[in-house]
Design a protein around this motif. Structure first.
Motif, PDB file in Angstrom:
ATOM      1  N   ALA A  11      11.524   0.982  -6.002  1.00 54.40           N
ATOM      2  CA  ALA A  11      10.687  -0.229  -6.046  1.00 54.40           C
ATOM      3  C   ALA A  11       9.191   0.085  -6.015  1.00 54.40           C
ATOM      4  N   GLY A  12       8.845   1.342  -5.689  1.00 51.19           N
ATOM      5  CA  GLY A  12       7.427   1.712  -5.669  1.00 51.19           C
ATOM      6  C   GLY A  12       6.834   1.765  -4.263  1.00 51.19           C
ATOM      7  N   LYS A  13       7.674   1.657  -3.245  1.00 46.55           N
ATOM      8  CA  LYS A  13       7.186   1.677  -1.861  1.00 46.55           C
ATOM      9  C   LYS A  13       6.473   2.985  -1.538  1.00 46.55           C
ATOM     10  N   GLN A  16       3.004   3.295  -3.506  1.00 52.50           N
ATOM     11  CA  GLN A  16       2.022   2.355  -2.946  1.00 52.50           C
ATOM     12  C   GLN A  16       1.716   2.688  -1.493  1.00 52.50           C
ATOM     13  N   PHE A 113       8.750  -5.508  -1.977  1.00 56.09           N
ATOM     14  CA  PHE A 113       8.467  -5.207  -3.379  1.00 56.09           C
ATOM     15  C   PHE A 113       9.666  -5.646  -4.210  1.00 56.09           C
ATOM     16  N   VAL A 115      11.680  -6.061  -7.490  1.00 58.42           N
ATOM     17  CA  VAL A 115      11.752  -5.364  -8.779  1.00 58.42           C
ATOM     18  C   VAL A 115      13.129  -5.596  -9.403  1.00 58.42           C
ATOM     19  N   GLY A 166       6.855  -6.235  -7.983  1.00 60.63           N
ATOM     20  CA  GLY A 166       6.729  -4.788  -8.135  1.00 60.63           C
ATOM     21  C   GLY A 166       7.162  -4.290  -9.501  1.00 60.63           C
ATOM     22  N   VAL A 173       0.365  -3.325  -9.473  1.00 59.75           N
ATOM     23  CA  VAL A 173       1.028  -3.594  -8.195  1.00 59.75           C
ATOM     24  C   VAL A 173       0.062  -3.301  -7.051  1.00 59.75           C
ATOM     25  N   SER A 174      -0.702  -2.228  -7.210  1.00 58.79           N
ATOM     26  CA  SER A 174      -1.645  -1.854  -6.174  1.00 58.79           C
ATOM     27  C   SER A 174      -2.728  -2.925  -5.990  1.00 58.79           C
ATOM     28  N   LEU A 177      -1.170  -5.845  -4.121  1.00 59.71           N
ATOM     29  CA  LEU A 177      -1.033  -5.489  -2.715  1.00 59.71           C
ATOM     30  C   LEU A 177      -2.371  -5.645  -1.997  1.00 59.71           C
TER      31      LEU A 177
END
Ligand code: AMP
Length: 188
Positions: A11-13, A16, A113, A115, A166, A173-174, A177
């Motif tokens: 998910a990109g956790k 990020q 996030f 996704v 996400g 995404v950043s 956030l």
């Protein structure tokens, strides 16, 4: 700042979490990273965790809670943290609440996030980690749905949840956030 990052594998956790932690000068605490390091070093924790990780299953809660308690007690974690990949089920979430109460700390927000399944699978297969082969990816997503996804409602019910999209690229995404946190900090 104390944040919990929630979301499926892929998910990109991690991406990020690492960037935000660096910008905030607080530790990014990823239980997956800590476990992978333990496996690579062949420590007792690593030896116990390895078979679960290779199968895409969750490592037993007792091991994880010991690991997290030790990490949150360290000096660098006293001014804040970002938790990534923990808690992963309801028992861990309850245990975290109790641990933080004992430590007289609290988290600020839980960031979920969101996704799509297709993007998650593409990202994990692209990433090509050892536990990212097709069968394990499928199992990791199943475990996520069964054990971790209920945490979304758990944190929503206690008004701690923020949701971000996400699906987009890392920079987008950043940005979402950052906006979300600015908004939240402005209100508190
Ligand atoms: P991750 O990098 O967060 O996807 O974690 C990789 C693997 O480590 C997972 O598939 C689990 O086997 C294990 N793991 C990481 N965090 C936890 C946790 N909080 N509880 C149980 N197992 C975990």
């Amino acid at each position: 700042m104390r944040l919990i990052f929630l979301g499926a594998p892929g998910a990109g956790k991690g991406t990020q979490g690492e960037a935000l932690a660096k910008a905030q000068n607080i530790p990014h605490i990823s239980t997956g990273d800590i476990l992978r390091q333990a496996v690579a070093e062949g420590t007792p924790l690593g030896l116990l965790a390895k078979s679960y990780m290779d199968e895409g299953e969750l490592v037993p809660d007792s091991l994880i809670m010991g690991l997290i308690e030790g990490r949150l007690e360290q000096a660098d974690a006293q001014k804040g943290w970002i938790l990534d990949g923990f808690p992963r089920n309801l028992d861990q979430a309850q245990a975290l609440n109790e641990l933080l109460q004992k430590m007289k700390q609290n988290y600020d927000r839980v960031v979920y996030f969101m996704v799509s399944q297709k993007i998650l699978i593409d990202r994990m297969l692209e990433r090509g980690r050892k536990d990212d082969n097709e069968a394990t990816v499928r199992r990791r997503l199943e475990v996520y749905r069964e054990r971790t996804a209920p945490l979304i409602q758990f944190y929503r019910d206690i008004d701690s949840l923020e949701v971000i999209d996400g699906n987009a690229d890392v920079a987008t995404v950043s940005n979402s956030l950052r906006q979300l946190l600015e908004q939240w900090l402005g209100q508190n």
